[in-house]
Design a protein around this motif. Structure first.
Motif, mmCIF file in Angstrom:
data_model
loop_
_atom_site.group_PDB
_atom_site.id
_atom_site.type_symbol
_atom_site.label_atom_id
_atom_site.label_comp_id
_atom_site.label_asym_id
_atom_site.label_seq_id
_atom_site.Cartn_x
_atom_site.Cartn_y
_atom_site.Cartn_z
ATOM 1 N N TRP A 67 14.720 -16.103 16.214
ATOM 2 C CA TRP A 67 13.322 -15.892 16.590
ATOM 3 C C TRP A 67 13.101 -14.429 16.983
ATOM 4 N N ALA A 68 14.016 -13.872 17.777
ATOM 5 C CA ALA A 68 13.885 -12.488 18.243
ATOM 6 C C ALA A 68 13.899 -11.515 17.067
ATOM 7 N N ALA A 69 14.821 -11.716 16.134
ATOM 8 C CA ALA A 69 14.902 -10.833 14.964
ATOM 9 C C ALA A 69 13.607 -10.886 14.160
ATOM 10 N N LYS A 70 13.066 -12.070 13.988
ATOM 11 C CA LYS A 70 11.821 -12.257 13.225
ATOM 12 C C LYS A 70 10.633 -11.594 13.923
ATOM 13 N N ASN A 71 10.686 -11.516 15.256
ATOM 14 C CA ASN A 71 9.564 -10.997 16.039
ATOM 15 C C ASN A 71 9.778 -9.578 16.556
ATOM 16 N N GLY A 72 10.814 -8.898 16.086
ATOM 17 C CA GLY A 72 11.056 -7.511 16.489
ATOM 18 C C GLY A 72 11.461 -7.348 17.941
ATOM 19 N N MET A 73 12.135 -8.336 18.477
ATOM 20 C CA MET A 73 12.570 -8.313 19.868
ATOM 21 C C MET A 73 14.074 -8.051 19.934
ATOM 22 N N ILE A 74 14.530 -7.511 21.040
ATOM 23 C CA ILE A 74 15.951 -7.350 21.322
ATOM 24 C C ILE A 74 16.398 -8.621 22.035
ATOM 25 N N CYS A 75 17.558 -9.139 21.664
ATOM 26 C CA CYS A 75 18.014 -10.401 22.252
ATOM 27 C C CYS A 75 19.512 -10.355 22.488
ATOM 28 N N ALA A 76 19.932 -10.881 23.626
ATOM 29 C CA ALA A 76 21.351 -11.059 23.916
ATOM 30 C C ALA A 76 21.538 -12.454 24.500
ATOM 31 N N ILE A 77 22.580 -13.132 24.050
ATOM 32 C CA ILE A 77 22.941 -14.445 24.570
ATOM 33 C C ILE A 77 24.373 -14.322 25.078
ATOM 34 N N ARG A 78 24.598 -14.809 26.285
ATOM 35 C CA ARG A 78 25.942 -14.661 26.855
ATOM 36 C C ARG A 78 26.331 -15.944 27.593
ATOM 37 N N PRO A 79 27.504 -16.500 27.275
ATOM 38 C CA PRO A 79 27.972 -17.663 28.037
ATOM 39 C C PRO A 79 28.257 -17.253 29.475
ATOM 40 N N THR A 80 28.080 -18.190 30.386
ATOM 41 C CA THR A 80 28.358 -17.911 31.797
ATOM 42 C C THR A 80 28.855 -19.185 32.465
ATOM 43 N N THR A 81 29.030 -19.125 33.751
ATOM 44 C CA THR A 81 29.490 -20.274 34.520
ATOM 45 C C THR A 81 28.316 -20.914 35.248
ATOM 46 N N ALA A 82 28.547 -22.100 35.760
ATOM 47 C CA ALA A 82 27.527 -22.778 36.558
ATOM 48 C C ALA A 82 27.190 -21.921 37.767
ATOM 49 N N PRO A 83 25.929 -21.910 38.184
ATOM 50 C CA PRO A 83 25.571 -21.093 39.347
ATOM 51 C C PRO A 83 26.244 -21.600 40.614
ATOM 52 N N ALA A 84 26.700 -20.664 41.434
ATOM 53 C CA ALA A 84 27.303 -21.015 42.718
ATOM 54 C C ALA A 84 26.190 -21.388 43.683
ATOM 55 N N ARG A 85 26.374 -22.462 44.367
ATOM 56 C CA ARG A 85 25.395 -22.905 45.370
ATOM 57 C C ARG A 85 26.031 -22.791 46.742
ATOM 58 N N THR A 86 26.000 -21.564 47.272
ATOM 59 C CA THR A 86 26.650 -21.332 48.564
ATOM 60 C C THR A 86 25.627 -21.411 49.685
ATOM 61 N N PRO A 87 26.048 -21.885 50.845
ATOM 62 C CA PRO A 87 25.133 -22.006 51.971
ATOM 63 C C PRO A 87 24.943 -20.703 52.753
ATOM 64 N N GLU A 88 25.551 -19.597 52.269
ATOM 65 C CA GLU A 88 25.422 -18.336 52.999
ATOM 66 C C GLU A 88 23.947 -17.970 53.171
ATOM 67 N N PRO A 89 23.615 -17.324 54.273
ATOM 68 C CA PRO A 89 22.238 -16.898 54.449
ATOM 69 C C PRO A 89 21.883 -15.774 53.472
ATOM 70 N N VAL A 90 20.621 -15.696 53.148
ATOM 71 C CA VAL A 90 20.104 -14.648 52.279
ATOM 72 C C VAL A 90 19.203 -13.760 53.125
ATOM 73 N N ALA A 91 19.316 -12.464 52.936
ATOM 74 C CA ALA A 91 18.463 -11.522 53.663
ATOM 75 C C ALA A 91 17.422 -10.960 52.702
ATOM 76 N N GLU A 92 16.241 -10.719 53.209
ATOM 77 C CA GLU A 92 15.189 -10.106 52.411
ATOM 78 C C GLU A 92 14.791 -8.794 53.059
ATOM 79 N N ILE A 93 14.749 -7.741 52.253
ATOM 80 C CA ILE A 93 14.429 -6.406 52.748
ATOM 81 C C ILE A 93 13.178 -5.926 52.035
#
Length: 151
Positions: A67-93
């Protein structure tokens, strides 16, 4: 077995990009689990974490690339791992200041030097009301890790 992959698409902005890519992914029995999308200048960027079973992830990746090639878009597909679901706190700045070159880099270096992992970062520059002076604003979400909170 559930497999995860990241889809990255970038190109000239136009209506319908999100609908078309998400239709391809859903049509091949994959799920969009997390996503970020942005319009920058005249360009549109799309980043998605997807998952699927069996051959679905490979088929979805191949279909999005076609689809990307047909529409003149740049595309990358990359395998990855399941997202980590950690209970650590997140800070917002949040920052808001007169714009000048290098702010994103200085903030990123400060955080990296302290072991913080940037999970999301958004910034923009807009003219201030009345004066029109360029004002930089930034929102950063970090997972603190080994951050040292010295004053």
């Amino acid at each position: 077995m559930r497999e995860y992959f990241v889809v990255c698409v970038m190109g000239s902005d136009r209506p319908g990009i999100v609908e078309e890519v998400s239709r391809i992914i859903a049509g091949l029995r994959c799920n969009i689990e997390d996503s970020r999308m942005a319009h920058l200048g005249g360009e549109f960027g799309l980043l998605m974490l997807c998952s699927g079973d069996g051959n679905s992830p490979r088929e979805a990746g191949d279909a999005v690339k076609a689809w990307a090639a047909k529409n003149g878009m740049i595309c990358a597909i990359r395998p990855t791992t399941a997202p980590a679901r950690t209970p650590e706190p997140v800070a917002e700045i949040g920052l808001r200041m007169p714009d000048r070159q290098g702010i994103v880099n200085r903030v990123a270096k400060f955080l990296a030097d302290r072991g913080a992992n940037v999970e999301a970062l958004e910034s923009d520059v807009r003219p201030a009301p009345f004066s029109g002076i360029p004002v930089f604003s930034m929102r950063v979400v970090v997972r603190p890790g080994a951050v040292s909170y010295t004053h």
